[in-house]
Design a protein around this motif. Structure first.
Motif, mmCIF file in Angstrom:
data_model
loop_
_atom_site.group_PDB
_atom_site.id
_atom_site.type_symbol
_atom_site.label_atom_id
_atom_site.label_comp_id
_atom_site.label_asym_id
_atom_site.label_seq_id
_atom_site.Cartn_x
_atom_site.Cartn_y
_atom_site.Cartn_z
ATOM 1 N N ALA A 187 -3.860 -33.498 -34.271
ATOM 2 C CA ALA A 187 -3.397 -32.109 -34.395
ATOM 3 C C ALA A 187 -4.574 -31.145 -34.487
ATOM 4 N N HIS A 188 -5.604 -31.557 -35.194
ATOM 5 C CA HIS A 188 -6.798 -30.709 -35.307
ATOM 6 C C HIS A 188 -7.387 -30.439 -33.929
ATOM 7 N N GLN A 190 -5.933 -30.681 -30.991
ATOM 8 C CA GLN A 190 -5.042 -29.886 -30.159
ATOM 9 C C GLN A 190 -5.260 -28.399 -30.428
ATOM 10 N N ALA A 191 -5.582 -28.068 -31.669
ATOM 11 C CA ALA A 191 -5.820 -26.670 -32.036
ATOM 12 C C ALA A 191 -7.246 -26.219 -31.765
ATOM 13 N N HIS A 192 -8.197 -27.173 -31.772
ATOM 14 C CA HIS A 192 -9.624 -26.813 -31.635
ATOM 15 C C HIS A 192 -10.319 -27.732 -30.633
#
Length: 341
Positions: A187-188, A190-192
């Motif tokens: 998830a990290h 995917q965001a960054h």
């Protein structure tokens, strides 16, 4: 720019063949230096370990990659019952990435053992995202130094600290009791996706055994310095609750490799116990590495380049003094009155 390639370009030509300013009471000795090989089981190649230690011998300047240190190579060790600091470098690094900090600690009476992490160094990135390998290797280094190394008789097993930078900053937190959850990386990233850790794991995915491996914790670690820790967000509050050792935590305010609040700031936010948190204005990620003496070759300039107006050498005088004082306060002062110390 690939950190792996940058480090490789800077260090391939290194031949292991600027003293830091410390408080006057810490200048007990000069720094000796040697490189040893820590054996490993199952026929694996030994681990390269750089060792700095107090000595009364006269030191001279020695080059070490694009930087150097002022040491007496192979000189006798001065002192008994010496505290031990183990050092963990960042992704794609080697044992000498913090040579000036190691020299400063040795001059203050510490033995410093810095390993070149197997599978995550400037020559070999085959296990660069297998993060559980790192605390296991650091714990093995502690055991070897205390039980089997040529310096074992000089060391005090009750006084062990750990210093780490970037991936090494993550390593020392995990080794001291932290329980990261690497499933948070998806998830990290995917965001960054542009962050360096996400570029690394896209290139070298976390192996299946890296997601299920047991994290090795070492209760012999009594004090921790973590500078710009990678993957800080993977711990959370619960994952940091197992750390009982005192922590000094550093953040580069202008970190371009691990930007934002998901790394050192996340550790600071979730580490509920009191700790020493220091944010360095104007510092970039690699400013925690030893200041360079020569221009690095190839594409490695980022390792040595600081922001305009940031004096890396001046910062390292402050940084080395603060790190040395922290380890002195935690490992020397509390036990100096005990029998045998």
């Amino acid at each position: 720019m690939s950190l792996r390639h940058a480090l490789a370009a800077a260090l391939l030509a290194a031949v292991v063949s600027s003293p830091a300013l410390l408080p006057s009471q810490a200048l007990a000795a000069n720094a000796g230096f040697m490189v040893l090989r820590e054996p490993r089981a199952d026929g694996q190649a030994p681990v390269e370990v750089g060792i700095w230690y107090p000595t009364d011998a006269k030191p001279t300047f020695m080059a070490l990659g694009s930087w150097g240190h002022t040491v007496a190579a192979g000189a006798p060790v001065a002192g008994e019952h010496l505290p031990l600091i183990v050092m963990s470098h960042g992704n794609g690094g080697f044992f000498g990435g913090h040579a000036d900090t190691a020299q400063a600690l040795a001059e203050a009476g510490f033995v410093v053992a810095a390993l070149t992490h197997p599978g995550d160094n400037y020559k070999d990135q085959s296990r660069a995202s297998a993060m559980s390998d790192r605390p296991a290797a650091l714990s093995a280094l502690i055991g070897w130094m205390l039980e089997s190394s040529p310096l074992k008789a000089k060391l005090d097993p009750a006084r062990v600290g750990a210093f780490g930078f970037s991936s090494g900053g993550f390593t020392v937190l995990a080794a001291a009791g932290g329980e990261p959850d690497l499933s948070k990386v998806l998830a990290h990233c995917q965001a960054h996706p542009a962050n360096y850790d996400c570029q690394l794991t896209a290139r070298i995915p976390i192996p299946a055994d890296g997601l299920t491996a047991r994290w090795i914790h070492d209760p012999r670690i009594k004090a921790v310095v973590s500078a710009a820790p990678a993957l800080g967000f993977t711990f959370g509050a619960d994952g940091l609750s197992g750390i009982t050792a005192p922590v000094q935590l550093w953040k580069a305010a202008d970190d371009e490799i691990l930007p934002g609040d998901d790394y050192a700031e996340a550790v600071h936010r979730n580490l509920s116990r009191p700790h020493d948190y220091r944010v360095v204005p104007g510092a970039r990620h690699f400013d925690f590495l030893t200041p360079c003496d020569t221009a690095p070759p190839g594409g490695a300039q980022a390792l040595c380049a600081s922001a305009p107006g940031f004096d890396r050498r001046a910062f390292h005088r402050t940084f080395n003094a603060a790190v040395t004082q922290f380890f002195t306060d935690q490992l020397v002062a509390p036990v100096k009155s005990l029998p045998g110390h």
